[in-house]
Design an enzyme around this catalytic site. Structure first.
Site, PDB file in Angstrom:
ATOM      1  CB  SER A  98      35.952  43.865  41.807  1.00  9.31           C
ATOM      2  OG  SER A  98      36.287  44.173  43.148  1.00  9.31           O
ATOM      3  CG  HIS A 158      40.453  41.205  43.529  1.00  5.12           C
ATOM      4  ND1 HIS A 158      39.219  40.625  43.727  1.00  5.12           N
ATOM      5  CD2 HIS A 158      40.193  42.521  43.260  1.00  5.12           C
ATOM      6  CE1 HIS A 158      38.266  41.529  43.608  1.00  5.12           C
ATOM      7  NE2 HIS A 158      38.824  42.685  43.307  1.00  5.12           N
TER       8      HIS A 158
END
Length: 337
Positions: free
Chosen positions: A196, A310
């Protein structure tokens, strides 16, 4: 309360006064008090314990479960050592996980996500896996991390278009400070990785520093220009960190993303992304992969099928989490073995 790599428990009265209940070099991850607060059930974790249930009563702690003692002993878990990076007018906290022994080990620099997140005194399977594979893992909470006050977490706002933003200065200084403090870390065999924001920062780091022999960028943010309209947090995240809405100043928006610096990347990089990622959609990884491929950089992209998203590395299917570890270790071993 998250405080400098620890998660503590305190009470707050209506007048704003506080009382510390639980502290220590650990993280309190779950709390359940009884009606009058005289007894508190809580879960505590540390770098070498995934977590146990405790009771706090009359100021005395009592451990209730023994779920992970056998695992911790059999797995040979490593305790981190803390160091401080003093530079640029700030003190930044760092940790190193060293495998047993005295031999030199490759340095694996891991950058957390967020950026308003933090590493600290809780169990993190990744660091134990990499230390178990023979790496000296280096971690830090650069400016932009939380747990150190509002000035620390907001120091990076509006700076990512600059050549050397505060977080980049902290990250690169951490590698030097760790190498100075721990001679076992082999600076001729260094790798960097993160997910990320950590994927974003990994790409920016290797665009600035070619000492790293290997890189892994996972679920990274690489282009704010497309992230603005494709991410589930794109519009407000861009405003919050860039001071721009993603449209008004396209030059600044472009310069704030690692794709703008990709021509400077020569470090071999593995890109990991999940097809069900709505936070940093897979088009982010695809753009960086194609750019590196066309530039002649040694690169590969590993795609995990939807519905993995994610959070795949933390809460994905066990099969995929194992495959991810295997891919990361195999990639680094190509260049660091």
């Amino acid at each position: 309360v998250e405080d400098a790599g620890k998660v503590t428990l305190m009470t707050m009265d209506s007048d704003g006064s506080t009382t510390d209940l639980l502290g220590g070099m650990r993280a309190i991850t779950g709390v359940s008090p009884n009606g009058d607060g005289s007894r508190v059930a809580f879960v505590a974790t540390s770098p070498t314990n995934p977590g146990e249930l405790h009771i706090l009563e009359d100021g005395v702690e009592r451990q209730v479960t023994e779920l992970n003692g056998g695992f911790a002993e059999a797995a040979g878990l490593v305790e981190p050592e803390r160091f401080v990076i003093s530079h640029d007018g700030v003190d930044v906290e760092g940790w190193v996980y060293l495998p047993p022994g005295e031999d030199k080990v490759p340095l694996l620099f891991s950058i957390h996500g967020g950026p308003a997140s933090a590493y600290g005194y809780w169990f993190f399977d990744e660091f134990q896996v990499y230390a178990g594979a023979g790496y000296g893992v280096v971690a830090t909470n650069p400016r932009g991390s939380h747990g150190y006050g509002s000035d620390h977490v907001r120091a990076i706002v509006g700076t990512w278009h600059e050549p050397d933003s505060p977080d980049m200065r902290d990250l690169l200084a951490t590698v030097d400070a760790a190498a100075d403090a721990y001679p076992r870390l082999d600076t001729e065999r260094m790798a960097v990785m993160g997910g990320s924001y950590g994927g974003y920062a990994t790409a920016r780091v290797i665009a600035r520093d070619n000492r790293f022999k290997s890189a892994v960028a996972e679920r990274g943010l690489f282009s704010f220009a497309s992230f603005f309209g494709t991410s589930d947090i794109g519009p407000w995240f861009s405003r919050m960190y860039l001071g721009e809405d993603g449209v008004s100043d396209p030059g600044r928006v472009w310069e704030s993303g690692p794709l703008a610096e990709a021509d400077n990347i020569t470090t071999p990089m593995l890109i990991l992304h999940s097809e069900g990622d709505f936070r940093t959609p897979i088009e982010q990884g695809e753009q960086m992969f194609i750019k590196l491929l066309m530039s002649g950089v040694d690169t590969e992209m590993l795609r995990f099928p939807a519905p993995e998203g994610h959070e795949m590395s933390r809460s994905g299917k066990p099969k995929h989490r194992v495959e991810r570890f295997e891919a990361i270790l195999e990639w680094h071993s190509r260049y660091l073995s």
